[in-house]
Design a protein around this motif. Structure first.
Motif, PDB file in Angstrom:
ATOM      1  N   ALA A   1     -37.534  94.419  31.122  1.00  0.00           N
ATOM      2  CA  ALA A   1     -37.366  95.860  30.939  1.00  0.00           C
ATOM      3  C   ALA A   1     -38.565  96.619  31.497  1.00  0.00           C
ATOM      4  O   ALA A   1     -38.413  97.679  32.115  1.00  0.00           O
ATOM      5  CB  ALA A   1     -37.179  96.181  29.456  1.00  0.00           C
ATOM      6  N   ARG A   2     -39.756  96.072  31.311  1.00  0.00           N
ATOM      7  CA  ARG A   2     -40.972  96.725  31.808  1.00  0.00           C
ATOM      8  C   ARG A   2     -40.997  96.771  33.330  1.00  0.00           C
ATOM      9  O   ARG A   2     -41.520  97.707  33.931  1.00  0.00           O
ATOM     10  CB  ARG A   2     -42.194  95.974  31.264  1.00  0.00           C
ATOM     11  N   ALA A   3     -40.419  95.748  33.954  1.00  0.00           N
ATOM     12  CA  ALA A   3     -40.336  95.742  35.419  1.00  0.00           C
ATOM     13  C   ALA A   3     -39.252  96.687  35.919  1.00  0.00           C
ATOM     14  O   ALA A   3     -39.418  97.356  36.945  1.00  0.00           O
ATOM     15  CB  ALA A   3     -40.071  94.322  35.918  1.00  0.00           C
ATOM     16  N   LEU A   4     -38.126  96.729  35.211  1.00  0.00           N
ATOM     17  CA  LEU A   4     -36.976  97.499  35.678  1.00  0.00           C
ATOM     18  C   LEU A   4     -37.043  98.981  35.326  1.00  0.00           C
ATOM     19  O   LEU A   4     -36.316  99.785  35.923  1.00  0.00           O
ATOM     20  CB  LEU A   4     -35.691  96.903  35.094  1.00  0.00           C
ATOM     21  N   ILE A   5     -37.894  99.352  34.388  1.00  0.00           N
ATOM     22  CA  ILE A   5     -37.897 100.721  33.897  1.00  0.00           C
ATOM     23  C   ILE A   5     -38.274 101.725  34.990  1.00  0.00           C
ATOM     24  O   ILE A   5     -37.888 102.896  34.925  1.00  0.00           O
ATOM     25  CB  ILE A   5     -38.825 100.859  32.666  1.00  0.00           C
ATOM     26  N   ARG A   6     -38.967 101.264  36.011  1.00  0.00           N
ATOM     27  CA  ARG A   6     -39.333 102.157  37.118  1.00  0.00           C
ATOM     28  C   ARG A   6     -38.385 102.016  38.303  1.00  0.00           C
ATOM     29  O   ARG A   6     -38.676 102.479  39.402  1.00  0.00           O
ATOM     30  CB  ARG A   6     -40.775 101.902  37.549  1.00  0.00           C
ATOM     31  N   SER A   7     -37.251 101.379  38.078  1.00  0.00           N
ATOM     32  CA  SER A   7     -36.190 101.260  39.090  1.00  0.00           C
ATOM     33  C   SER A   7     -36.696 100.710  40.423  1.00  0.00           C
ATOM     34  O   SER A   7     -36.551 101.347  41.477  1.00  0.00           O
ATOM     35  CB  SER A   7     -35.520 102.623  39.314  1.00  0.00           C
ATOM     36  N   PRO A   8     -37.274  99.504  40.427  1.00  0.00           N
ATOM     37  CA  PRO A   8     -37.741  98.931  41.699  1.00  0.00           C
ATOM     38  C   PRO A   8     -36.572  98.633  42.622  1.00  0.00           C
ATOM     39  O   PRO A   8     -35.470  98.297  42.173  1.00  0.00           O
ATOM     40  CB  PRO A   8     -38.447  97.643  41.263  1.00  0.00           C
ATOM     41  N   GLU A   9     -36.823  98.743  43.914  1.00  0.00           N
ATOM     42  CA  GLU A   9     -35.783  98.369  44.876  1.00  0.00           C
ATOM     43  C   GLU A   9     -35.673  96.843  44.990  1.00  0.00           C
ATOM     44  O   GLU A   9     -34.587  96.320  45.248  1.00  0.00           O
ATOM     45  CB  GLU A   9     -36.073  98.984  46.243  1.00  0.00           C
ATOM     46  N   VAL A  10     -36.805  96.153  44.815  1.00  0.00           N
ATOM     47  CA  VAL A  10     -36.815  94.686  44.863  1.00  0.00           C
ATOM     48  C   VAL A  10     -37.577  94.169  43.646  1.00  0.00           C
ATOM     49  O   VAL A  10     -38.659  94.668  43.318  1.00  0.00           O
ATOM     50  CB  VAL A  10     -37.480  94.161  46.152  1.00  0.00           C
TER      51      VAL A  10
ATOM     52  N   SER B   1     -40.110  97.744  55.502  1.00  0.00           N
ATOM     53  CA  SER B   1     -39.599  98.805  56.364  1.00  0.00           C
ATOM     54  C   SER B   1     -40.164 100.175  56.021  1.00  0.00           C
ATOM     55  O   SER B   1     -39.663 101.190  56.505  1.00  0.00           O
ATOM     56  CB  SER B   1     -38.061  98.845  56.285  1.00  0.00           C
ATOM     57  N   CYS B   2     -41.204 100.202  55.209  1.00  0.00           N
ATOM     58  CA  CYS B   2     -41.901 101.446  54.884  1.00  0.00           C
ATOM     59  C   CYS B   2     -43.387 101.126  54.781  1.00  0.00           C
ATOM     60  O   CYS B   2     -43.775  99.952  54.749  1.00  0.00           O
ATOM     61  CB  CYS B   2     -41.364 102.037  53.576  1.00  0.00           C
ATOM     62  N   PRO B   3     -44.251 102.129  54.740  1.00  0.00           N
ATOM     63  CA  PRO B   3     -45.689 101.874  54.634  1.00  0.00           C
ATOM     64  C   PRO B   3     -46.030 101.018  53.419  1.00  0.00           C
ATOM     65  O   PRO B   3     -45.341 101.062  52.392  1.00  0.00           O
ATOM     66  CB  PRO B   3     -46.281 103.283  54.511  1.00  0.00           C
ATOM     67  N   LEU B   4     -47.108 100.250  53.519  1.00  0.00           N
ATOM     68  CA  LEU B   4     -47.454  99.260  52.502  1.00  0.00           C
ATOM     69  C   LEU B   4     -47.627  99.872  51.119  1.00  0.00           C
ATOM     70  O   LEU B   4     -47.144  99.319  50.120  1.00  0.00           O
ATOM     71  CB  LEU B   4     -48.727  98.523  52.910  1.00  0.00           C
ATOM     72  N   GLU B   5     -48.316 101.004  51.016  1.00  0.00           N
ATOM     73  CA  GLU B   5     -48.526 101.620  49.707  1.00  0.00           C
ATOM     74  C   GLU B   5     -47.204 102.005  49.061  1.00  0.00           C
ATOM     75  O   GLU B   5     -47.005 101.835  47.853  1.00  0.00           O
ATOM     76  CB  GLU B   5     -49.449 102.839  49.830  1.00  0.00           C
ATOM     77  N   GLU B   6     -46.292 102.523  49.854  1.00  0.00           N
ATOM     78  CA  GLU B   6     -44.969 102.865  49.338  1.00  0.00           C
ATOM     79  C   GLU B   6     -44.208 101.607  48.937  1.00  0.00           C
ATOM     80  O   GLU B   6     -43.513 101.578  47.907  1.00  0.00           O
ATOM     81  CB  GLU B   6     -44.183 103.644  50.393  1.00  0.00           C
ATOM     82  N   ALA B   7     -44.344 100.551  49.741  1.00  0.00           N
ATOM     83  CA  ALA B   7     -43.674  99.290  49.441  1.00  0.00           C
ATOM     84  C   ALA B   7     -44.139  98.722  48.105  1.00  0.00           C
ATOM     85  O   ALA B   7     -43.329  98.189  47.334  1.00  0.00           O
ATOM     86  CB  ALA B   7     -43.923  98.282  50.560  1.00  0.00           C
ATOM     87  N   ARG B   8     -45.428  98.828  47.830  1.00  0.00           N
ATOM     88  CA  ARG B   8     -45.950  98.314  46.565  1.00  0.00           C
ATOM     89  C   ARG B   8     -45.361  99.042  45.370  1.00  0.00           C
ATOM     90  O   ARG B   8     -45.122  98.452  44.314  1.00  0.00           O
ATOM     91  CB  ARG B   8     -47.474  98.435  46.560  1.00  0.00           C
ATOM     92  N   ARG B   9     -45.113 100.329  45.515  1.00  0.00           N
ATOM     93  CA  ARG B   9     -44.550 101.111  44.409  1.00  0.00           C
ATOM     94  C   ARG B   9     -43.079 100.807  44.184  1.00  0.00           C
ATOM     95  O   ARG B   9     -42.558 101.061  43.095  1.00  0.00           O
ATOM     96  CB  ARG B   9     -44.721 102.612  44.681  1.00  0.00           C
ATOM     97  N   LYS B  10     -42.405 100.258  45.187  1.00  0.00           N
ATOM     98  CA  LYS B  10     -40.963 100.074  45.115  1.00  0.00           C
ATOM     99  C   LYS B  10     -40.548  98.657  44.730  1.00  0.00           C
ATOM    100  O   LYS B  10     -39.377  98.323  44.818  1.00  0.00           O
ATOM    101  CB  LYS B  10     -40.323 100.440  46.459  1.00  0.00           C
ATOM    102  N   GLN B  11     -41.509  97.832  44.318  1.00  0.00           N
ATOM    103  CA  GLN B  11     -41.171  96.465  43.944  1.00  0.00           C
ATOM    104  C   GLN B  11     -41.893  96.071  42.669  1.00  0.00           C
ATOM    105  O   GLN B  11     -42.844  96.729  42.243  1.00  0.00           O
ATOM    106  CB  GLN B  11     -41.511  95.499  45.079  1.00  0.00           C
ATOM    107  N   ALA B  12     -41.431  94.992  42.048  1.00  0.00           N
ATOM    108  CA  ALA B  12     -42.038  94.509  40.811  1.00  0.00           C
ATOM    109  C   ALA B  12     -41.931  92.994  40.773  1.00  0.00           C
ATOM    110  O   ALA B  12     -41.191  92.379  41.555  1.00  0.00           O
ATOM    111  CB  ALA B  12     -41.344  95.133  39.601  1.00  0.00           C
TER     112      ALA B  12
END
Length: 236
Positions: free
Chosen positions: A142-151, A65-76
């Protein structure tokens, strides 16, 4: 802009004329934990990799639901066998923050706080390659969660762990879900699936056979294949 919902329509993966998975049609939305189950070789890992964008679609579409580059930053993504860098536990954990532009001192302070949260503070200065399997998986989480991913996608993160380590990993996952991170996780452990799932995706032969709330799936599966799988029968 929010990351979810994720809409998948007619999505297929494959190479050289062979289809691995698909076509898949589903929508991932809301909060909570989605558990992906199915027999070995059914396509669980491929489905996760497809949703995360690690595999290129052969057919169909996948839209956040957001641009692809933004989506990549919001998931891990956390793999079944985590990869550790040849540096200290602390530096492994600070690395994604440094990649994101945070200065070294602030990144290490945040990493130290997270090591305390996952009970790895005593190992902060140790070589990450010397950690046990459970410790490595906690560090990977912890390494995945430290950047607070949405997914957060997880591919059988407890597959090779003993009961104590599994319990510790599940506690971290439940804390992440409570804090608002959307979890999508594959597992072969039906006890774990029942403990963690808010909804279930049942995969068989590269297709999504069922996608429903966890209580309904476990109490009244809609297909004979899912019923057989839950009984422990061999399903092909």
């Amino acid at each position: 802009m929010a990351l979810l919902p994720l809409k998948i329509e007619g999505a297929c993966l494959g190479r050289r004329g062979r289809r691995w998975i698909g076509p898949v049609d589903l929508e991932l939305a809301g909060q909570g934990t989605t558990i992906v189950i199915g027999p070995n070789g059914s396509g669980k890992t491929s489905l996760l990799r497809m949703m995360h964008g690690l595999e290129r679609l052969r057919e169909g579409s996948l839209r956040w639901s957001c641009p692809l580059e933004e989506a990549r930053r919001k998931q891990a993504f956390v793999f079944q066998t985590p990869i550790m860098m040849r540096r200290s536990v602390l530096d492994n954990l600070a690395y994604p923050l440094r990649l994101g532009g945070m200065d070294r001192k602030a990144a290490q302070a945040e990493a130290e706080a997270w090591l305390d949260r996952v009970d790895l503070a005593p190992a902060a200065r140790r070589d990450a390659l010397r950690l046990s399997g459970g410790e490595r998986q906690k560090l990977a989480l912890a390494r995945a969660l430290i950047r607070s991913p949405e997914v957060l996608f997880l591919d059988e993160p407890c597959a090779a762990l003993d009961g104590r380590a599994t319990r510790e990993i599940e506690a971290i996952l439940q804390g992440a879900s409570t804090s608002g991170t959307r979890l999508v996780m594959s597992t072969h452990d039906m006890g774990q699936a029942r403990r963690l799932a808010d909804e279930v995706i049942f995969v068989l032969g590269g297709r999504v056979h069922e996608y429903s709330p966890a209580d309904r799936f476990f109490d009244q599966p809609e297909t004979p294949q899912a019923s057989a799988f839950l009984r422990g029968d061999i399903v092909e």
